[in-house]
Design an enzyme around this catalytic site. Sequence first.
Site: not given
Ligand code: PMP
Length: 355
Positions: A100, A167, A191
Amino acid sequence: MVYNFNAGPSILPKEVFEQASRAVLEYNGTGLSILEIGHRTALFQEVIDEAMATTRELMKLDSDHEILFLHGGASTQFFQVPMNLLNESETAAYLDCGTWGKKAIKEAKLYGKIDVVASSKDKNYTYIPKGYTVPKEAVYFHYTTNNTIEGTQMHAIPDTSIPLVADMSSDILSRVMDFNRFALIYAGAQKNIGAAGVNMVIVRKDILGRVNRSLPSMMDFREHIAAGSLLNTPPVFAIYVCMLTLRWLKQLGGVAAIEAINDRKAALLYDTLDHLPIFRPTVAKEDRSKMNVVFVMEDEALEKEFLAECKANGMVGVKGHRSVGGFRVSLYNALPLASVQALTELMNEFALKKA
Ligand code: PMP
């Protein structure tokens, strides 16, 4: 009995499911479903006000920090953050410590200069880089507090005077932190906060308003602040579920109380893994995540068999992310300790059978 170890969207408290279901049929004796009330009504204002106030209380946020509920998932924040904070000629520092974070870096490069101060890509992101320095000229330093896919977590807040941007999608509200140390925090709700479809963004007001590009209104944090997260129709139901989940956490005793439970869950699972040689956790011990526990089996051929055992015993969501393989067990706030006890019993039995 189903034990839900999904990585997100993931388990939420049973009370939240019950209250949210009732509200779909009728919200608070109004004769209306939560799905059919206007977002500019007093009814919804109460919901979003409580969601914001509870967040502020749980995270002990000071008055310099604003709380927003926005659309677009955490992935939108990968570009909305640099769009609002970084001029084209300026530098932002990023830590490359997982899938991510890598995506966040890619998007940020569209808006300014990105200095990747350290990376753990050399070992498939199985550890958190250490001993790096954040350049003085960086406008902000971005990192992912918990790497959902790889199963690593940053246990301390980096020691730097550069404004921190994090994040926190997969570990927000799971442990006590000085959240006021951050200039900006974002997290997808699916989550620890509530239902998919909404993001929480917490931003310190003084970092806004210094970029010289024109921002579309929907991308401008200041516009959302001015509108109290009601710039357009927000995801009403998702925000309602967040409010219920936040209320549940408050009633349980708040972040410190859930952290104590989360610590027990993680300790039980890692201890079991460490004592059973057929399983092998994949990440550096000191960087292990308490939210997403990633492991493989020494004998890869047994993985299918153990997965089938899990399935037969009602354990869902334990298969590792396709990029890592093996297993990933998510231990988010709403997951009861009893679920981890059931899983570790199964692991012990399986190991005994194979001994
Ligand atoms: N950052 C992290 C740490 C994640 O775990 C996730 C999704 N699992 C995201 C960003 C992306 O999130 P989204 O699908 O809500 O765009």
